[in-house]
Design an enzyme around this catalytic site. Sequence first.
Site, PDB file in Angstrom:
ATOM      1  N   CYS A   1      20.890  13.680 -27.030  1.00 21.63           N
ATOM      2  CA  CYS A   1      21.560  14.895 -27.431  1.00 21.63           C
ATOM      3  C   CYS A   1      22.507  14.549 -28.525  1.00 21.63           C
ATOM      4  O   CYS A   1      23.545  13.849 -28.240  1.00 21.63           O
ATOM      5  CB  CYS A   1      22.155  15.907 -26.492  1.00 21.63           C
ATOM      6  SG  CYS A   1      21.123  16.915 -25.676  1.00 21.63           S
TER       7      CYS A   1
ATOM      8  N   GLY B   1      19.855   3.961 -23.299  1.00 23.46           N
ATOM      9  CA  GLY B   1      20.804   5.132 -23.950  1.00 23.46           C
ATOM     10  C   GLY B   1      21.793   4.419 -24.540  1.00 23.46           C
ATOM     11  O   GLY B   1      21.878   4.332 -25.821  1.00 23.46           O
ATOM     12  N   ARG B   2      23.038   4.445 -23.667  1.00 23.37           N
ATOM     13  CA  ARG B   2      24.217   4.454 -24.231  1.00 23.37           C
ATOM     14  C   ARG B   2      24.264   2.744 -24.740  1.00 23.37           C
ATOM     15  O   ARG B   2      24.968   2.651 -25.924  1.00 23.37           O
ATOM     16  CB  ARG B   2      25.278   4.380 -23.102  1.00 23.37           C
ATOM     17  CG  ARG B   2      25.463   5.942 -22.959  1.00 23.37           C
ATOM     18  CD  ARG B   2      26.226   6.107 -21.548  1.00 23.37           C
ATOM     19  NE  ARG B   2      25.411   5.765 -20.387  1.00 23.37           N
ATOM     20  CZ  ARG B   2      25.813   5.762 -19.148  1.00 23.37           C
ATOM     21  NH1 ARG B   2      26.595   6.296 -18.721  1.00 23.37           N
ATOM     22  NH2 ARG B   2      24.753   5.487 -18.349  1.00 23.37           N
TER      23      ARG B   2
ATOM     24  N   GLN C   1      11.396  15.190 -27.081  1.00 19.58           N
ATOM     25  CA  GLN C   1      11.531  15.898 -25.449  1.00 19.58           C
ATOM     26  C   GLN C   1      11.644  17.505 -25.946  1.00 19.58           C
ATOM     27  O   GLN C   1      12.475  17.896 -26.621  1.00 19.58           O
ATOM     28  CB  GLN C   1      12.927  15.449 -24.912  1.00 19.58           C
ATOM     29  CG  GLN C   1      12.895  15.755 -23.537  1.00 19.58           C
ATOM     30  CD  GLN C   1      14.287  15.307 -22.835  1.00 19.58           C
ATOM     31  OE1 GLN C   1      15.269  15.437 -23.496  1.00 19.58           O
ATOM     32  NE2 GLN C   1      14.265  14.906 -21.677  1.00 19.58           N
TER      33      GLN C   1
ATOM     34  N   TYR D   1      18.566  21.157 -15.853  1.00 21.25           N
ATOM     35  CA  TYR D   1      17.962  21.927 -16.881  1.00 21.25           C
ATOM     36  C   TYR D   1      16.831  22.954 -16.403  1.00 21.25           C
ATOM     37  O   TYR D   1      16.510  22.792 -15.129  1.00 21.25           O
ATOM     38  CB  TYR D   1      17.649  21.535 -18.069  1.00 21.25           C
ATOM     39  CG  TYR D   1      18.813  20.860 -18.679  1.00 21.25           C
ATOM     40  CD1 TYR D   1      20.144  21.498 -18.847  1.00 21.25           C
ATOM     41  CD2 TYR D   1      19.052  19.625 -18.862  1.00 21.25           C
ATOM     42  CE1 TYR D   1      21.173  20.746 -19.511  1.00 21.25           C
ATOM     43  CE2 TYR D   1      20.045  18.591 -19.129  1.00 21.25           C
ATOM     44  CZ  TYR D   1      21.280  19.219 -19.590  1.00 21.25           C
ATOM     45  OH  TYR D   1      22.327  18.558 -19.869  1.00 21.25           O
TER      46      TYR D   1
ATOM     47  N   PRO E   1      15.944  10.176 -25.051  1.00 23.41           N
ATOM     48  CA  PRO E   1      16.447  11.355 -25.768  1.00 23.41           C
ATOM     49  C   PRO E   1      17.829  11.262 -25.548  1.00 23.41           C
ATOM     50  O   PRO E   1      18.377  11.076 -24.585  1.00 23.41           O
ATOM     51  CB  PRO E   1      15.719  12.547 -25.006  1.00 23.41           C
ATOM     52  CG  PRO E   1      15.139  12.327 -24.006  1.00 23.41           C
ATOM     53  CD  PRO E   1      14.919  10.555 -24.169  1.00 23.41           C
TER      54      PRO E   1
ATOM     55  N   ARG F   1       9.924  14.069 -18.014  1.00 21.69           N
ATOM     56  CA  ARG F   1      11.174  13.287 -17.385  1.00 21.69           C
ATOM     57  C   ARG F   1      11.699  14.249 -16.096  1.00 21.69           C
ATOM     58  O   ARG F   1      11.668  15.294 -16.320  1.00 21.69           O
ATOM     59  CB  ARG F   1      12.374  13.127 -18.443  1.00 21.69           C
ATOM     60  CG  ARG F   1      13.627  12.667 -17.892  1.00 21.69           C
ATOM     61  CD  ARG F   1      14.705  12.281 -18.922  1.00 21.69           C
ATOM     62  NE  ARG F   1      14.738  10.993 -19.186  1.00 21.69           N
ATOM     63  CZ  ARG F   1      15.934  10.414 -19.702  1.00 21.69           C
ATOM     64  NH1 ARG F   1      17.019  10.977 -20.221  1.00 21.69           N
ATOM     65  NH2 ARG F   1      15.927   9.048 -20.001  1.00 21.69           N
TER      66      ARG F   1
HETATM   67  C1  LIG Z   1      25.073  11.043 -25.575  1.00 19.55           C
HETATM   68  C2  LIG Z   1      23.979  11.150 -24.400  1.00 19.55           C
HETATM   69  C3  LIG Z   1      23.109  12.273 -24.918  1.00 19.55           C
HETATM   70  C4  LIG Z   1      22.000  12.375 -23.859  1.00 19.55           C
HETATM   71  N1  LIG Z   1      21.064  13.434 -24.285  1.00 19.55           N
HETATM   72  C5  LIG Z   1      19.905  13.559 -23.337  1.00 19.55           C
HETATM   73  C6  LIG Z   1      18.962  14.356 -23.792  1.00 19.55           C
HETATM   74  O1  LIG Z   1      18.788  14.910 -24.857  1.00 19.55           O
HETATM   75  N2  LIG Z   1      17.677  14.495 -22.956  1.00 19.55           N
HETATM   76  C7  LIG Z   1      17.968  13.758 -21.659  1.00 19.55           C
HETATM   77  O2  LIG Z   1      16.715  13.710 -20.913  1.00 19.55           O
HETATM   78  N3  LIG Z   1      18.731  12.937 -21.231  1.00 19.55           N
HETATM   79  C8  LIG Z   1      19.957  12.723 -22.116  1.00 19.55           C
HETATM   80  N4  LIG Z   1      20.900  11.801 -21.903  1.00 19.55           N
HETATM   81  C9  LIG Z   1      20.644  10.865 -20.779  1.00 19.55           C
HETATM   82  C10 LIG Z   1      19.889   9.369 -21.383  1.00 19.55           C
HETATM   83  O3  LIG Z   1      18.687   9.754 -21.955  1.00 19.55           O
HETATM   84  C11 LIG Z   1      19.826   8.402 -20.447  1.00 19.55           C
HETATM   85  O4  LIG Z   1      19.194   8.912 -19.394  1.00 19.55           O
HETATM   86  C12 LIG Z   1      21.382   8.210 -19.749  1.00 19.55           C
HETATM   87  O5  LIG Z   1      22.134   8.081 -20.708  1.00 19.55           O
HETATM   88  C13 LIG Z   1      21.214   6.839 -18.868  1.00 19.55           C
HETATM   89  O6  LIG Z   1      20.720   5.807 -19.472  1.00 19.55           O
HETATM   90  P1  LIG Z   1      21.808   4.724 -20.190  1.00 19.55           P
HETATM   91  O7  LIG Z   1      22.495   4.279 -18.948  1.00 19.55           O
HETATM   92  O8  LIG Z   1      20.964   3.632 -20.719  1.00 19.55           O
HETATM   93  O9  LIG Z   1      22.713   5.530 -21.197  1.00 19.55           O
HETATM   94  C14 LIG Z   1      21.845  11.604 -22.677  1.00 19.55           C
HETATM   95  C15 LIG Z   1      22.950  10.560 -22.401  1.00 19.55           C
HETATM   96  C16 LIG Z   1      23.880  10.431 -23.480  1.00 19.55           C
HETATM   97  C17 LIG Z   1      24.921   9.391 -23.351  1.00 19.55           C
END
Ligand SMILES: Cc1cc2nc3c(=O)[nH]c(=O)nc-3n(C[C@H](O)[C@H](O)[C@H](O)COP(=O)(O)O)c2cc1C
Length: 371
Positions: A26, A324-325, A101, A183, A24, A231
Site C-alpha cells: 500500500c 516487501g520491506r 491484489q 481485512y 502488494p 493471500r
Molecule cells: C508499506 C507496506 C505496505 C503494505 N501493503 C500491503 C498490501 O497492500 N497488501 C498486503 O496484503 N500486504 C501489504 N503489506 C504486507 C507486505 O506485503 C508483506 O507481507 C510484509 O511487509 C512482510 O514482508 P517483508 O518482511 O518482506 O516486508 C504491506 C507492508 C508494508 C511494509
Amino acid sequence: MTSQLFSPLALRELTLANRVVVPPLCQHCSDNGVATDWHMQHLPSLAISGAGLVVFEMTDVEPEGRITPYCAGLWNDAQEAALARVIASCRKYGAAKLGIQIAHAGRKASCDVTWKGGKFLEPHEGGWQTIAPSAIPFGDGHGTPRAMTPKDFDRVLDGFVSATRRAARLGFDSCEMHGAHGYLLSSFFSPLSNRREDQYGGSIENRMRFPLQVFRAMREVWPAAKPLGVRLSCVDWVEGGTTIEDTVIFAKALKAAGCDFICCSSGGIVSIVPPLLRANYQVQFAERVRREAGIATRAVGMIFTGKQAEAIVAEGRADMVAVGRGYIDDPRWAWHAGDELGVIAPFASPTHTARNANWIKHKLEASKTAP
Ligand SMILES: Cc1cc2nc3c(=O)[nH]c(=O)nc-3n(C[C@H](O)[C@H](O)[C@H](O)COP(=O)(O)O)c2cc1C
C-alpha cells in the site's frame, strides 16, 4: 551456480522468469482511488528490478473498502485509465509480470495514513461507516462496523467481480484476492471477528462461505489462462483464532474452486505483534499449506537475503518468495540476490552497464576487501 530462486515457474499459462515476487505494498498515494505520479515512478522502477512478478498494492472494490482515503481503488473508469498508464510504463522497459491484489478493508477501513499515526477517522474527519461480518470494532479507538446485511453482501460481491473484470481488461498477468490481515474477507474466516449466527458464521464451512463465494465469482470473470491466487493470514497468533489446520482446510477448498497459489502471511485480525517475529517466521506456513493442501505457495515475511530466499525454494518450502520491506529498502533487490548467488537477474537494457558480469565481480571483490 544453478539457482532454484532464479528458475522459471509456470502458473496456468503464465510463466514467471523467476520466483522473486514484490508483494502488494500500500502506498496511500492515490487520489480518490486513482493512481498518481507516485505510482508512475514506484511501480515501473520495480518492474525493471529483476523480480519475476510485481503485485500492485491492495486495490479496493468500493470507497468504503479503503484503509485510508488515499488507498488505490478499481471501481471506476478514471481508476482503470490511470492504471493503464502505469502498466504501459512498467511493460515498456520492465520484464516483470504484473499482478494486482483486489481487496476490501472491512472493519479496518476509514483510517488516517500510517505516517500520520493511522488513527480511525470519524465521518466528520473524512472517514466513513465501516462494515464487517459482525459489529465488533477492530480495537480501541476504532469505530463499530455495521454487521453486513444482504444488500452489503450483494454489493461487495459485485464490487470484487467488477474490479476483477477491470483488472482482466487492463491485461494484468496475475490476480490475487486479499484474504489476509484482518481485512473484510479474512474477518469472515477468523472466529475472533465473525460471530454471525447465519450461514456465514459459526462452523468453518460457514466462515469460509463468503470468501469462497467471492473467489468463485472472481474466477468466473478472470481469464482461465491466468493464475488467480489468494493471500491468507495462516494464523491469528491468538488463542481461539485461526490456526494453520483451519488454513489448510481453507486452502484445499480454494484449490477446488480454481485457486492457483496461496500467499502465506499471518496476523492482522487483532493488533498483537506475532511472538515469532524474526527471519523466515512465516515460511513454516507456506511449507505446510504447500505440503498438506497440494497447492503452490508464496513465502513472505522477513526474507532478507538471496541465500535465504534460495534455500526456501531449493528446500521445497515454497514455490515463490516475496520480499516487501527489503524491496522498499533496495528496489534492485533481485539484482543483488542474484549477485550473492552468482546469477545475473533480469535487467532493463538501459541499465546494462551495471549488470555486466565483470563489473559485478569487481564490486563483490571490493565489498570483501574494502576498508
Ligand atoms: C508499506 C507496506 C505496505 C503494505 N501493503 C500491503 C498490501 O497492500 N497488501 C498486503 O496484503 N500486504 C501489504 N503489506 C504486507 C507486505 O506485503 C508483506 O507481507 C510484509 O511487509 C512482510 O514482508 P517483508 O518482511 O518482506 O516486508 C504491506 C507492508 C508494508 C511494509
